[in-house]
Design an enzyme around this catalytic site. Structure first.
Site: not given
Length: 819
Positions: A556, A789
């Site tokens: 990302d 996460e």
């Protein structure tokens, strides 16, 4: 015009003889020339028309490529998920986005699910729980045990009470057999009574029929029929409790499965809980569909409202089970549950041997929960992706297809992600190789004629309802790391030792698709220079991002070249292709195919001299990307317009990127996960000094080392923990990610057992890093109730979506030292 003709004739007659003869010859030449001109013009016209038609046909062909399936035999037959072919996995908790739900592996399966609300609270109306949602702020929830096939046990802790959901399946008949769900609700503090409404429902997805069974105004069961299930019955035995119980129900119609909670909310009405009618509680509105309406109802809900503690069962029975020995209920259910639970414990111990690694019972139970959440998060989706190529003016639909896939997070990412799936199946394949092969097969069957697989799968209305519109369309120039090769490496190793013809068949079907996928990367993701690679999909025109994202890399907002260009070289993608080349060679050899091409490519891509020429920064002594780059960038608020009228408020303008030093082509000297890829994928030679330099830098706190794992970006990096836009917090800019730490531990383990100069350094680093990662994830699980996460590099605290038992569940393999 006649007079002109006469003049030409008279003029011509004056030159009789030779002149006249020559004149006639000139006319003939002119006539021939004119005829030739017309012939050429006609030919050009024909070619133009033909080419126009051809070009139009070519454009239509190009437009159709993006959603045309690959013309290679599918790995999964159309009936591979049917109850006849695979009855054991036909039913499951395949609605990953729900706290608890059941469905079958069929395109239009009826869906079953649980909702609940807490009555007599200050919140009016009380919130209904249904889809996993972080905004619900549950204390914790997740599977404690789940084997991916037969049973599951889950605990959900809400405000002052705990729900325990259990299910067991039993095969039989032609439609997948029976299953029973049991829900046990207990309050955490006896002095604080809790009144709870549990609502269990069935809804049809476009076809079939439902008929309620009533007993004294109580919905005691539902008879149904669908193409996938034939006849079936859902029984609601009376709730077991010593306290007051009230029943209500809903019989209605819905056109969309993503609107079930809204339909229930809108059907609520107020009733009185106590005799004095001072305590209002919310009940369902009964039958809201006329008995003679066309098609009838397709959504039915039973509501049980009771003061805790209590327990209830929901019994599904298939109409095609003809010789049912007994009902899967009460003691029969508990006996089956205990049997599967013990089998799970035994298999877990035999597979991972955590006791032999010195872990406590608490730590082993944590690992069981991490694995179970991975298995319990496997979903079955059906629908069409929305895709686009540069030839398509507007997005188009992919062909309708099924996807059997583990999801990263039930609460935040309840859908399939291509690069996550490779990491998921490192764990799944170790537990159940058949489930893993099935998942990988479903993904590869989504390949189009180019060899492209859409990297994010948003199939069906429930999945679509959870995705921001900007992320829905998948573009065919965009890749994702080919991580499916990671579990395939393990599967191939297991297949090589099994000599099972069924496994060989799997490889034979997988190989042609892997070839197309591999070729797609080598034709669409290559760089300008030979043996270089570049991720597509970066935005070179954005002025709001500090560093344009590279979503296709999976990392990302990890810093790349500040100014995207065609001259970029991405070291991580080159390493992925080196790894893929080696595995393609292994598969070819296992099948008796010629591996020469893949071996040659693998040799070139793993050649350390070539790698160093293209990606080693001698200035920073690290592996790096290359591109048009400057660090002198920052976000600044634009000045407001100068022509504002008196009294006119200043507009709130977003910050935009300001560049104070022009970029130049050079190495991007940011040290972080990308710099580690030649090490992570074990490409650096064991005696290379660059291996020492990489490991030495890796273990320094000013770079990546923390007490909780390896951070994603060096603390000295310009973009460390910086927002990428005014509104986008850092993601891969310092946080600790478990999938990368797993790869790092695997590499350290590899270099610690492989002869070379730096074995001892690798061994000591491995031991310390493994301890840090495992201890922190376990500590945070005990503190918060979740696997996360990502983790803070400063405090080790869990961050981002939760539960995140996608690749963070790789902690189980780290504990077991399975790489």
């Amino acid at each position: 015009m006649a007079g002109n003709n006469d003049v030409r004739r008279r003029t011509g007659n004056r030159h009789k003889g030779k002149d006249a003869e020559n004149g006639d010859g000139d006319h003939k030449k002119k006539a021939d020339a004119a005829g030739g001109t017309w012939m050429v013009f006609g030919l050009v016209l024909v070619i133009t028309v033909t080419c126009g038609v051809g070009y139009f046909a070519y454009l239509q062909y190009c437009k159709g490529i993006v959603n045309t399936p690959l013309a290679v035999s599918k790995i999964n037959a159309d009936n591979s998920s049917s109850p006849i072919v695979d009855p054991e996995r036909f039913w499951g908790t395949y609605r990953s986005n729900l706290y608890f739900g059941m469905k079958s592996r069929s395109p239009r399966s009826p869906v079953f699910g649980l909702m609940w609300l807490q009555q007599l609270t200050e919140k009016m109306p009380p919130p209904i729980r249904h889809w996993c949602d972080q905004d619900d702020q549950l204390r914790k929830y997740g599977w404690l045990k789940h084997d991916g096939r037969n049973f599951g046990i889950q605990e959900i802790e809400d405000n002052g009470f705990v729900l325990r959901t259990e299910f067991v399946k039993r095969a039989g008949g032609q439609h997948g057999g029976d299953w029973t769900a049991r829900i046990v609700a207990t309050n955490l503090e006896q002095k604080k009574p809790v009144v709870l409404s549990l609502m269990f429902y069935v809804a049809l997805d476009g076809q079939g029929s439902l008929e309620p069974q009533m007993s004294r105004n109580r919905l005691s069961g539902i008879r149904g029929h669908s193409e996938e299930l034939g006849d079936f019955t859902l029984h609601f035995p009376k709730t077991k409790t010593k306290t007051q119980t009230k029943y209500s129900h809903l019989i209605t119609y819905t056109s969309r499965l993503d609107q079930l909670k809204n339909v229930v909310t809108n059907a609520m009405k107020v009733d009185a809980w106590d005799k004095q009618r001072t305590q209002p509680y919310f009940v369902l509105g009964g039958r809201l569909v006329p008995r003679d309406s066309p098609g009838g109802p397709n959504f039915m809900v039973q509501q049980v409202t009771v003061e805790l503690p209590f327990e209830m069962e929901i019994v599904f029975e298939s109409g095609s089970v003809l010789n049912r020995p007994d009902t899967l209920s009460d003691e029969i259910f508990l006996k089956e549950l205990a049997k599967y639970s013990q089998a799970f414990d035994d298999k877990f111990s035999a597979t991972f041997n955590l006791e032999g690694k010195g872990y406590s019972q608490d730590e082993s139970n944590f690992a069981k929960a991490a694995l179970s959440n991975m298995l319990g998060s496997i979903g079955y989706f059906y629908g069409s992706s929305i895709v686009q190529s540069r030839y398509n003016e507007n997005p188009v639909e992919y062909w309708p297809a099924a996807l059997y896939s583990a999801v990263p997070s039930r609460s935040f990412f309840p859908r399939g992600f291509l690069w996550d799936e490779g990491f998921h199946n490192l764990l799944i394949s170790r537990w159940d190789i058949e489930i893993s092969k099935d998942i990988i097969s479903h993904w590869l069957d989504l390949m189009n004629t180019e060899g492209w697989i859409p990297r994010e799968q948003i199939l069906g209305v429930e999945a679509q309802a959870r995705v921001p519109q900007e992320f829905v369309v998948q573009r065919n120039e965009n890749a994702n790391p080919p991580t499916l090769f990671l579990p395939l490496q393990r599967i191939i190793n297991q297949i090589s030792s099994s000599n099972n013809p069924k496994d060989q068949t799997f490889l034979k079907f997988v190989y042609p698709r892997l070839k197309e996928w591999y070729n797609w990367y080598n034709s669409t993701q290559t760089g300008k220079l030979p043996l270089t690679y570049r991720w597509r999909g970066r935005d070179s025109k954005t002025n709001k991002e500090l560093n344009p994202k590279t979503l296709t890399s999976g990392l990302d907002d990890y810093p790349r070249a500040s100014h995207p260009s065609e001259d970029e070289r991405h070291v991580d993608l080159r390493c992925w292709m080196a790894f893929a080349s080696g595995l393609m060679s292994d598969i070819a050899e296992a099948l008796g195919e010629d591996p020469a091409e893949y071996k040659a490519t693998h040799k070139l891509l793993t050649d350390n001299k070539l790698l160093n020429e293209l990606h080693w920064s001698s200035q920073k002594q690290q592996y790096s990307d290359y591109g048009l780059h400057t660090d002198k960038v920052q976000l600044q608020r634009p000045k407001p317009p100068a022509n504002l009228q008196p009294g006119q408020p200043k507009p709130q303008l977003d910050k935009i990127r300001a560049v104070s030093k022009e970029p130049e082509y050079r190495f991007v000297d940011t040290f972080g996960y990308v710099s580690l890829f030649p090490f992570l994928l074990r490409i650096i030679d064991t005696d290379s000094v660059k291996l020492f330099q990489t490991m030495a830098k890796l273990q320094k706190p000013e770079y990546l080392w923390t007490e909780y794992g390896l951070r994603s970006l060096s603390k000295s990096a310009y973009l460390y923990n910086r927002y990428n836009t005014e509104h986008d917090p850092p993601y891969w800019r310092g946080a600790i990610w478990i999938n990368m730490n797993y790869l790092a531990l695997g590499a350290l383990h590899h270099y610690s057992v492989t002869p070379g100069k730096y074995q001892e350094l690798a061994k000591s680093t491995y031991k310390n890093l493994r301890q840090n990662v495992v201890q922190n994830i376990f500590k945070e699980y005990r503190r918060t109730g979740y696997v996360w996460e990502q983790y803070s590099d400063k405090f080790g605290s869990g961050k981002g979506s939760h539960p995140f038992t996608g690749w963070s569940a790789l902690v189980v393999l780290i504990m077991a030292e399975e790489y």
